[in-house]
Motif scaffolding. Structure first.
Motif, PDB file in Angstrom:
ATOM      1  N   GLY A 201      49.717  -7.439  12.455  1.00  0.00           N
ATOM      2  CA  GLY A 201      50.277  -6.449  13.358  1.00  0.00           C
ATOM      3  C   GLY A 201      49.319  -5.286  13.490  1.00  0.00           C
ATOM      4  O   GLY A 201      48.159  -5.363  13.078  1.00  0.00           O
ATOM      5  N   ASP A 202      49.800  -4.190  14.058  1.00  0.00           N
ATOM      6  CA  ASP A 202      48.990  -2.986  14.193  1.00  0.00           C
ATOM      7  C   ASP A 202      48.866  -2.332  12.828  1.00  0.00           C
ATOM      8  O   ASP A 202      49.847  -1.823  12.279  1.00  0.00           O
ATOM      9  CB  ASP A 202      49.660  -2.025  15.174  1.00  0.00           C
ATOM     10  CG  ASP A 202      48.849  -0.749  15.403  1.00  0.00           C
ATOM     11  OD1 ASP A 202      47.830  -0.544  14.707  1.00  0.00           O
ATOM     12  OD2 ASP A 202      49.254   0.049  16.275  1.00  0.00           O
ATOM     13  N   ARG A 203      47.659  -2.316  12.277  1.00  0.00           N
ATOM     14  CA  ARG A 203      47.442  -1.759  10.943  1.00  0.00           C
ATOM     15  C   ARG A 203      46.601  -0.474  11.001  1.00  0.00           C
ATOM     16  O   ARG A 203      45.977  -0.090  10.015  1.00  0.00           O
ATOM     17  CB  ARG A 203      46.764  -2.800  10.044  1.00  0.00           C
ATOM     18  CG  ARG A 203      47.598  -4.054   9.850  1.00  0.00           C
ATOM     19  CD  ARG A 203      48.886  -3.742   9.103  1.00  0.00           C
ATOM     20  NE  ARG A 203      49.799  -4.872   9.099  1.00  0.00           N
ATOM     21  CZ  ARG A 203      51.009  -4.878   9.631  1.00  0.00           C
ATOM     22  NH1 ARG A 203      51.455  -3.784  10.238  1.00  0.00           N
ATOM     23  NH2 ARG A 203      51.784  -5.941   9.583  1.00  0.00           N
ATOM     24  N   SER A 204      46.609   0.184  12.151  1.00  0.00           N
ATOM     25  CA  SER A 204      45.853   1.432  12.267  1.00  0.00           C
ATOM     26  C   SER A 204      46.418   2.501  11.331  1.00  0.00           C
ATOM     27  O   SER A 204      45.661   3.336  10.812  1.00  0.00           O
ATOM     28  CB  SER A 204      45.869   1.931  13.714  1.00  0.00           C
ATOM     29  OG  SER A 204      47.196   2.101  14.190  1.00  0.00           O
ATOM     30  N   GLN A 205      47.739   2.487  11.101  1.00  0.00           N
ATOM     31  CA  GLN A 205      48.328   3.457  10.168  1.00  0.00           C
ATOM     32  C   GLN A 205      47.830   3.208   8.746  1.00  0.00           C
ATOM     33  O   GLN A 205      47.567   4.161   8.003  1.00  0.00           O
ATOM     34  CB  GLN A 205      49.850   3.380  10.215  1.00  0.00           C
ATOM     35  CG  GLN A 205      50.449   3.814  11.531  1.00  0.00           C
ATOM     36  CD  GLN A 205      51.961   3.660  11.584  1.00  0.00           C
ATOM     37  OE1 GLN A 205      52.590   3.237  10.593  1.00  0.00           O
ATOM     38  NE2 GLN A 205      52.565   3.981  12.708  1.00  0.00           N
ATOM     39  N   THR A 206      47.694   1.947   8.381  1.00  0.00           N
ATOM     40  CA  THR A 206      47.171   1.602   7.056  1.00  0.00           C
ATOM     41  C   THR A 206      45.743   2.096   6.899  1.00  0.00           C
ATOM     42  O   THR A 206      45.372   2.650   5.856  1.00  0.00           O
ATOM     43  CB  THR A 206      47.228   0.079   6.853  1.00  0.00           C
ATOM     44  OG1 THR A 206      48.562  -0.380   7.055  1.00  0.00           O
ATOM     45  CG2 THR A 206      46.751  -0.308   5.462  1.00  0.00           C
ATOM     46  N   VAL A 207      44.932   1.886   7.936  1.00  0.00           N
ATOM     47  CA  VAL A 207      43.534   2.327   7.917  1.00  0.00           C
ATOM     48  C   VAL A 207      43.451   3.840   7.745  1.00  0.00           C
ATOM     49  O   VAL A 207      42.615   4.346   6.971  1.00  0.00           O
ATOM     50  CB  VAL A 207      42.816   1.877   9.202  1.00  0.00           C
ATOM     51  CG1 VAL A 207      41.444   2.529   9.311  1.00  0.00           C
ATOM     52  CG2 VAL A 207      42.687   0.351   9.239  1.00  0.00           C
ATOM     53  N   GLU A 208      44.312   4.571   8.446  1.00  0.00           N
ATOM     54  CA  GLU A 208      44.304   6.035   8.343  1.00  0.00           C
ATOM     55  C   GLU A 208      44.835   6.495   6.985  1.00  0.00           C
ATOM     56  O   GLU A 208      44.292   7.416   6.374  1.00  0.00           O
ATOM     57  CB  GLU A 208      45.152   6.635   9.460  1.00  0.00           C
ATOM     58  CG  GLU A 208      44.585   6.419  10.850  1.00  0.00           C
ATOM     59  CD  GLU A 208      45.524   6.905  11.933  1.00  0.00           C
ATOM     60  OE1 GLU A 208      46.592   7.443  11.590  1.00  0.00           O
ATOM     61  OE2 GLU A 208      45.191   6.743  13.121  1.00  0.00           O
ATOM     62  N   ALA A 209      45.906   5.844   6.527  1.00  0.00           N
ATOM     63  CA  ALA A 209      46.559   6.295   5.293  1.00  0.00           C
ATOM     64  C   ALA A 209      45.663   6.140   4.072  1.00  0.00           C
ATOM     65  O   ALA A 209      45.631   7.014   3.200  1.00  0.00           O
ATOM     66  CB  ALA A 209      47.865   5.534   5.085  1.00  0.00           C
TER      67      ALA A 209
END
Length: 281
Positions: A251-259
């Motif tokens: 899925g969209d893992r951009s939040q994981t990358v930022e976090a």
């Protein structure tokens, strides 16, 4: 099967799978330095542990050393004792924790996570899906070069409790084969999708030389709850022995990358030693 189609089932299956996973998950502890596995008191999974309140230690003293045992891969896996419960935490000695990432590799997100880990000189575990490896073998090669440990997360990320033994074996064996081709050795760790374990998965994993690994703290990044929520889950759940579950695909893992750019230096500043299992030789 397309990845977007595959992982849209996650939310539909999560509730029932979580119950199955919790029923099959009890407390085992595996040391990060090859000491014997020992039984611990059962704990709910996944659930955040309490934030450690000890005084911060100097993080530079806990940077990781290179893996040992870098010989050629064995032609056949060592058969292991069949477990009835997965391992869900590691030794808390030295304020150790472990970071794990599931469902990848994904070329849009995995490289950014690897960049952050490399920037902080930290290694992690990646539980990969075979069909994702097919077009991204270079990412497993990079994981090997940078000292990360790669585990088996099946080929298509199915709910194992809905499959027969032959289907489970195919999912696991095909994935171990492609990991060996891309990573350079066969995986020694297995994680059941959705945390839903059954007897066949434990038996087949042992036959293939893989120990079952669960987790202690779920970041909930699979539900894209927001970067701040992910950070709070990690920092609030940090404690010696904890295994953190995150995702680099599905899925969209951009939040994981930022976090991870926020919570990883925080953990290091708090004196945590972010470790990986030693390879059996």
């Amino acid at each position: 099967m397309q990845k977007d189609q595959l992982f849209t089932r996650r939310r539909l299956l999560l509730a029932s799978a979580a119950a199955l996973g919790a029923a099959g998950t009890a407390g085992l502890v595996v040391a990060g330095d090859e000491e014997a596995v020992r039984t611990a008191a059962p704990a709910p999974a996944p659930a955040p542990g309490p934030q450690a309140r000890q005084a911060p230690l100097k993080s530079s003293a806990f940077r990781l050393q290179p893996l040992t045992g870098d010989g050629p891969p064995r032609s056949a896996p060592r058969r292991l004792k069949v477990r009835t419960e997965p391992i869900f935490e590691i030794s808390s000695r030295g304020r150790q924790m472990m970071l794990t990432f599931d469902d990848g590799p994904n070329p849009a997100y995995t490289p950014h996570i690897l960049d952050t880990l490399a920037r902080h000189d930290v290694r992690a575990m990646f539980f990969v899906c075979g069909e994702c490896v097919e077009d991204n073998k270079h990412l497993l090669a990079r994981m090997a070069e940078e000292g990360h440990v790669v585990g088996n997360h099946t080929w298509t990320h199915p709910l194992l409790t809905t499959l027969d033994r032959a289907e489970i074996e195919s999912e696991m064996a095909r994935t171990s084969d492609i990991i060996e081709d891309a990573y350079g050795e066969r995986p020694q760790w297995f994680r059941a999708p959705y945390g839903a374990w059954n007897r066949a998965a434990f038996q087949l994993g042992a036959e293939m030389g893989m120990e079952p690994m669960a987790w202690t703290v779920d970041t909930t990044d699979w539900d894209t709850p927001g970067t701040d929520t992910i950070i709070e889950r990690v920092e609030g759940g940090a404690a010696p022995g904890v295994v953190i579950l995150s995702h680099d695909a599905g899925g969209d893992r951009s939040q994981t990358v930022e976090a991870i750019q926020e919570w990883l230096p925080y953990l290091l500043d708090q004196g945590y030693h972010l470790t990986v299992p030693h390879r059996r030789v």
